[in-house]
Design an enzyme around this catalytic site. Structure first.
Site, short mmCIF file in Angstrom:
data_model
loop_
_atom_site.label_atom_id
_atom_site.label_comp_id
_atom_site.label_asym_id
_atom_site.label_seq_id
_atom_site.Cartn_x
_atom_site.Cartn_y
_atom_site.Cartn_z
N ASP A 25 0.86 -1.19 0.00
CA ASP A 25 0.00 0.00 0.00
C ASP A 25 0.89 1.24 0.00
OD1 ASP A 25 -2.27 1.82 0.41
OD2 ASP A 25 -3.35 -0.01 0.94
N HIS A 53 -2.67 3.27 -4.43
CA HIS A 53 -2.13 2.64 -3.22
C HIS A 53 -0.71 2.11 -3.44
CE1 HIS A 53 -5.71 2.97 -0.72
NE2 HIS A 53 -6.42 2.68 -1.79
N ASP A 105 -8.40 -0.56 -6.14
CA ASP A 105 -9.35 0.34 -5.49
C ASP A 105 -8.81 1.76 -5.44
OD1 ASP A 105 -7.33 -0.69 -3.81
OD2 ASP A 105 -8.41 -0.06 -2.01
N GLU A 106 -9.71 2.71 -5.31
CA GLU A 106 -9.42 4.11 -4.96
C GLU A 106 -8.26 4.70 -5.77
OE1 GLU A 106 -10.91 4.09 -0.34
OE2 GLU A 106 -8.89 3.34 -0.73
C1 ACM Z 1 -11.01 -0.65 0.14
O1 ACM Z 1 -11.59 -0.61 1.22
N1 ACM Z 1 -10.38 0.41 -0.31
C2 ACM Z 1 -11.01 -1.86 -0.68
#
Ligand code: ACM
Length: 536
Positions: free
Chosen positions: A175, A246, A308-309
């Site tokens: 991350d 991330h 994600d994100e």
């Molecule tokens: C997440 O909670 N960003 C997968």
């Protein structure tokens, strides 16, 4: 009913017989050849708790018999305790679950790692159990990137998962704040990427830092050991290498991977980060090489690429990203997100592996054969099911165990939605759509343990238990007739004592003890609003 009968997760069928069978130092354990793995595990576990040798004997004669019954599914078992213990199972996994049930029936002390005093005999209640899992994928995600969890604690966590018949450990290994897996070809990933100068103390919104370096990583052999330890307990370890967001720890180690200008440090703050990977052959080649090492360590059928994100800010500001999007015929840079993940998914496919992704990827197109982890609520998962993909449900407002367990200020660093023991016990993966015949498959569900605010194994245990005990029952047991008060009876009469025997520092039902609180460290309490699912 004797307290010993209070099994968690509850079995599908259970009947109590009369009286007890008594084990002693001469008790033998035997198994059909296919079940030698669970026999070895059971003999070790019982041997540790009793101090006895539990010598092997032929399966047909032993005091504890593990027998293959091809009429049962691979994870199903029957357990009969009469004048002997007979565990019949469709496969090694079923026999292992039968062995776990036997240990639970023997009382909390059977879960200790050494005898407490001299053990002469050990009573086991006469029972008949028929059992099988509700879902094939019964997962827990552990974030070892935000706060590193030492290997020994990961092994212990796996042992406790196995006691609950959970069978997937998704390890979030990379991350912004840390890279935790040794990669031989790129040593700076751990030399530089595995530690940070300091960390946000509580919610990043408070702007407070702890001034304390944090770090750690697993060598490849550590991870092989974790994988093998988990496999003996019928748990698959899915590694996650999160891209293209991330990724600041990787970019700190190898700045050429970044889409932004200039070098960065391993991130010290929590929250969503604008630093993302450059979508280039350089970064693709780098991650293909990383994944070549990852697949050598993890035999899992799925490798997670996260996804994600991913804020678009850096790509929008980048001429390179604009040109790449145009070259690929994409409408704008937003398409780079799933294109990049898709390229690496193709590489994994070449290794015979499927890709697991967070549900954001569905917005721009999923890789073939992807497993979608639906975290932004249920919708991403339902869309994926409609489009023929495999799905695991892990909606943030239901199954995120970093979220506070009660509304009080005593909860340590209270973040997110109130997610009580009762609420997780009432979780359903497809509420209102049960039984729908989707083209895709619902494989199961997963509880996610993010660790921004879980800075030690003790804190992880507090967040995880006993909620994970309730969740394990949702994933395993018959949902019909599920009754929270009845679960609470089993929990308080027997199961918390099992957790105590295993040394798990769960949250007391009455609330955190003083040393489990974090006075003065700011959280970020939210009320659930489906429109505003933004983490941290
Ligand atoms: C997440 O909670 N960003 C997968």
């Amino acid at each position: 009913m004797s307290a010993l009968h209070h099994l968690v997760p509850a079995p599908w069928a259970y009947s109590a017989g009369t009286g007890e069978l008594e084990f002693d130092a001469g008790t033998t354990v035997g198994a059909d050849p296919e079940l030698s793995g669970p026999r070895r595990w059971l003999a070790r576990a019982l041997g540790a708790a009793t101090g006895w040798d539990l010598v092997p004997a032929p399966a047909s004669e032993a005091g504890i018999r593990l027998l293959l019954d091809p009429a049962l599914d691979a994870e199903a078992y029957r357990l009969e305790v009469s004048d002997a213990v007979v565990i019949s199972a469709g496969g090694a996994a079923g026999a292992f679950y039968g062995a776990q049930t036997l240990l639970q029936l023997m009382g909390p002390a059977a879960l200790r790692q050494a005898p407490v005093g001299t053990v002469e005999g050990w009573p086991v209640p006469r029972v008949s159990v028929e059992d099988k899992p509700r879902f094939g994928y019964r997962g827990t995600m552990l974030d070892v990137a935000r706060h590193f969890m030492p290997k020994d604690n990961v092994l212990r966590f796996i042992e406790v998962m196995a006691m609950h018949k959970l069978n997937v450990l998704h390890l979030h290994l990379t991350d912004d704040q840390g890279w935790r897996i040794q990669i031989n070809r790129y040593p700076k990933l751990t030399e530089t990427g595995a530690w940070r100068q300091e960390s946000s103390l509580g919610s990043w919104r408070a702007g407070v830092f702890d001034g304390r370096p944090h770090g750690g990583f697993y060598t490849q052999d550590d991870l092989r050991e974790i994988v093998a330890f988990a496999a003996e307990r019928h748990i698959t370890v899915i590694p996650e290498v999160d891209v293209p967001g991330h990724s600041q720890a990787a970019i700190a180690a190898y700045p050429e991977l970044g889409a932004g200008d200039g070098p960065v440090e391993v991130w010290t703050r929590w929250g969503i980060n604008e630093t993302v990977l450059e979508v280039s052959e350089t970064s693709l080649e780098f991650y293909r090489n990383v994944l070549d090492e990852v697949v050598e360590i993890f035999p899992s059928p799925w490798i997670s690429l996260g996804g994600d994100e991913v804020p678009l800010t850096q790509w929008q500001a980048s001429a390179q990203a604009q040109a790449k999007a145009a070259e690929l015929g994409l409408d704008d840079v937003s398409g780079l997100h799933s294109w990049f993940v898709g390229q690496l998914a193709l590489h994994l496919k070449g290794h015979g592996r499927a890709t697991s992704v967070w549900d954001e990827i569905g917005d721009g197109g999923l890789p073939d054969g992807a497993l979608v982890a639906s975290w932004r609520g249920y919708e991403g998962g339902i869309d994926a099911l409609r489009n023929g993909y495999d799905v695991v449900m892990c909606p943030e407002h239901k199954l995120y165990l970093d979220h506070r367990q009660a509304d009080g200020d005593d909860e340590p660093v209270p973040v997110g939605f109130v997610t009580t023991l009762q609420a997780v016990y009432e979780f359903e993966p497809l509420p209102g759509l049960e039984g729908t015949d989707f083209p895709g498959r619902l494989l199961g569900a997963q509880a996610n343990i993010w660790s921004e605010h879980l800075d030690s194994p003790r804190r992880v245990q507090f967040a995880a238990f006993p909620r994970l005990s309730a969740i394990a029952e949702v994933f395993w047991s018959n949902p019909e007739g599920r009754d929270y008060d009845e679960f609470l009876t089993r929990l308080t009469a027997s199961h918390l004592a099992r957790l105590d025997a295993m040394g798990v520092e769960y949250r007391p039902l009455s609330g955190p003890t003083p040393w489990q609180q974090r006075p003065g460290v700011e959280g970020w309490k939210r009320d659930y609003d489906a429109e505003q699912l933004v983490r941290n």
